[in-house]
Design an enzyme around this catalytic site. Structure first.
Site, PDB file in Angstrom:
ATOM      1  N   SER A 111     -13.500 -12.867  19.257  1.00  0.00           N
ATOM      2  CA  SER A 111     -13.940 -13.856  20.589  1.00  0.00           C
ATOM      3  C   SER A 111     -15.472 -13.697  20.832  1.00  0.00           C
ATOM      4  O   SER A 111     -15.874 -14.554  21.768  1.00  0.00           O
ATOM      5  CB  SER A 111     -13.008 -13.394  21.762  1.00  0.00           C
ATOM      6  OG  SER A 111     -11.797 -14.015  21.810  1.00  0.00           O
ATOM      7  N   LYS A 153     -17.228 -17.049  20.972  1.00  0.00           N
ATOM      8  CA  LYS A 153     -17.268 -17.885  22.245  1.00  0.00           C
ATOM      9  C   LYS A 153     -19.030 -18.222  23.045  1.00  0.00           C
ATOM     10  O   LYS A 153     -19.265 -18.690  23.721  1.00  0.00           O
ATOM     11  CB  LYS A 153     -16.117 -17.446  23.286  1.00  0.00           C
ATOM     12  CG  LYS A 153     -15.078 -17.846  22.912  1.00  0.00           C
ATOM     13  CD  LYS A 153     -13.762 -17.002  23.630  1.00  0.00           C
ATOM     14  CE  LYS A 153     -12.322 -17.413  22.847  1.00  0.00           C
ATOM     15  NZ  LYS A 153     -11.596 -16.474  23.364  1.00  0.00           N
ATOM     16  N   SER A 189     -11.629 -15.002  28.465  1.00  0.00           N
ATOM     17  CA  SER A 189     -11.728 -15.167  26.994  1.00  0.00           C
ATOM     18  C   SER A 189     -10.361 -16.323  26.620  1.00  0.00           C
ATOM     19  O   SER A 189      -9.967 -16.069  25.505  1.00  0.00           O
ATOM     20  CB  SER A 189     -11.568 -13.881  26.151  1.00  0.00           C
ATOM     21  OG  SER A 189     -11.858 -14.036  24.727  1.00  0.00           O
TER      22      SER A 189
END
Length: 371
Positions: free
Chosen positions: A56, A59, A111
Site C-alpha cells: 500500500s 498509495k 489505506s
C-alpha cells in the site's frame, strides 16, 4: 540548529559533476533508503535499486497524482469496481459519494483500497488508465525502475518499485501542502452515508505518536511484499524521508535509520534565494555586467564535522539581450569532492542589446527622468 555560512568566497571551487555517496547500512529490510528532503542527498541505503513489490505504499503516488490533477471538492462516487475491493477498506457503499479530499483521507489514513479505485476512476476514467498515468508521472520525477499496475498495491505480477524510486516519489509528494497535511494527521472523521455518525479514520503509522518530529507518511503490507513503510521526520532544519521494503520490524528500523542520520549529518545553508554570488560581464549590452543570483536557497546536509564549500559554474561572459530570471549557471554545495546540492544561478536584470534603438530608448528614459 540551522547554520548560515556568511562567507562564500573562501569556498569557491571548479564545478564537480559527481554526486554524494550514501552510507551502506546493515538492515533487516530487503531494501532501504534514507535521504535529505531538502537537497535529495541519499544518506543511507541498502539494495536501493532492487525492484520489489511495495504493497500500500503505492498509495503515495495515488495521492500525489490525485492532488496534482484533481479538484478537492469534486464528488467521487464508489463504482462497482471500487465497491468491496479486498483488503483494507473504508467500507464505501455502492454509489456512495464523498469529496476527493475526503477520499484521500480514507486512502492515506486507513489505506482504503476501495477509496484507491474510486479515486483512480475519478481522475483517470479507469483504474488502468490511472495506473499508466502513475507510471508516467514517476518517470517524470526521475524514477527509472517503477511500474504501477494497481492504484492500491494489492499483489499483481509486474507491479514494483525500488527504495530509491519510492523515496523520490515521497520527497516530491511532501512538497504538496495537502499531501503533507493528510499524512501527518493521526485521526480524522469523514461522512458515512446512511449512518448517524461519521467514519473515524485512524492513521496506521505508529511513528506519528512514537517518534518525535515524525511527518508521516504511509504503511503497507501484503504477504508477498512484507511490511513496507515510507516515513519522514524533521529536527531543527533537517528533514529526512525514508523507505524500508519487506522489513519485519518496520517502525523500529525506520526510527533507527532516522536516528543514525540525525546523529551523523548536519543541515547547512550556504546562501539564500536572491543572494548575488558573482557578477558576469555582458558583451554588446546596455549595462556592462549582471548579477548572478541564487534561484533558490543553496542548502543541504553534510557529514558532522565536515567543512562545506560552494562551487560556481558561470560563463566568462554573456551576450545581450538577457532577461531577468534567465538561468545562466549553477551553484553547487560540496562536501570534499562530492556534490551535495545544485541550484540554478539566474540573471539579475534585463539587458538590452546595445544597438541604436536601445541607445535612443535609454537616452529618452533618462531625459524623462530629469526633473
Amino acid at each position: 540548529m540551522r547554520k548560515l555560512i556568511p562567507s562564500l568566497a573562501a569556498g569557491l571551487l571548479l564545478l564537480f559533476s559527481g554526486s554524494a555517496k550514501a552510507q551502506e547500512v546493515s538492515t533487516g529490510a530487503a531494501a532501504c533508503l534514507l535521504m535529505d528532503a531538502d537537497s535529495g542527498r541519499v544518506l543511507l541505503s541498502h539494495n536501493a535499486d532492487t525492484p520489489l513489490p511495495m504493497a500500500s505504499t503505492t498509495k503515495v503516488m495515488t495521492a500525489l497524482l490525485a492532488i496534482e490533477l484533481g479538484n478537492m471538492d469534486a464528488p467521487v462516487t464508489c463504482s462497482k469496481n471500487a465497491y468491496g475491493v479486498p483488503g483494507t477498506s473504508i467500507y464505501l457503499s455502492l454509489g456512495e459519494t464523498l469529496t476527493l479530499r475526503e477520499m484521500l483521507y480514507g486512502l492515506m489514513l486507513c489505506s482504503g483500497n476501495d477509496a484507491a479505485v474510486a479515486i483512480a476512476e475519478h481522475i483517470g476514467g479507469s483504474a488502468e488508465e490511472f495506473c499508466r498515468m502513475m507510471t508516467a508521472r514517476a518517470k517524470e520525477l526521475g524514477c527509472t525502475n517503477t511500474v504501477f499496475l494497481t492504484p492500491h498495491g494489492l499483489p499483481m505480477e509486474g507491479h514494483y518499485t525500488t527504495a530509491r524510486d519510492l523515496a523520490i516519489i515521497a520527497r516530491h509528494a511532501m512538497t504538496l501542502p495537502l499531501f503533507r497535511e493528510i499524512v501527518s494527521t493521526s485521526r480524522a472523521t469523514i461522512p458515512w452515508e446512511g449512518r448517524a455518525y461519521p467514519r473515524v479514520l485512524t492513521n496506521k503509522n505508529r511513528l506519528l505518536t512514537d517518534y518525535p518530529g515524525c511527518t508521516g507518511i504511509k504503511t503497507g503490507y501484503t504477504k508477498k511484499a512484507g511490511r513496507c513503510l515510507v516515513f519522514g521526520a524533521r529536527r531543527d532544519d533537517m528533514e529526512v524521508i525514508g523507505v524500508v521494503l519487506n522489513c519485519y520490524d518496520w517502525f523500529d528500523e525506520a526510527a533507527r535509520l532516522m536516528n543514525r542520520a540525525f546523529e551523523n549529518y548536519t543541515h547547512v545553508t550556504m546562501g539564500l534565494k536572491g543572494d548575488c554570488l558573482r557578477t558576469v560581464p555582458v558583451e554588446k549590452g546596455t549595462i556592462p555586467e549582471v548579477p548572478a543570483l541564487l534561484g533558490k536557497d543553496l542548502s543541504g546536509v553534510i557529514s558532522s564535522g565536515a567543512v562545506p564549500q560552494v562551487c560556481i559554474h558561470l560563463p566568462e561572459s554573456l551576450s545581450a539581450p538577457l532577461h531577468e530570471g534567465d538561468v545562466i549557471g549553477t551553484a553547487c554545495l560540496m562536501e570534499g569532492d562530492e556534490a551535495i546540492a545544485e541550484v540554478p544561478l539566474c540573471c539579475g536584470a534585463d539587458v538590452l542589446e546595445d544597438d541604436y534603438a536601445a541607445r535612443w530608448h535609454l537616452y529618452w528614459d533618462n531625459w524623462l527622468a530629469v526633473p
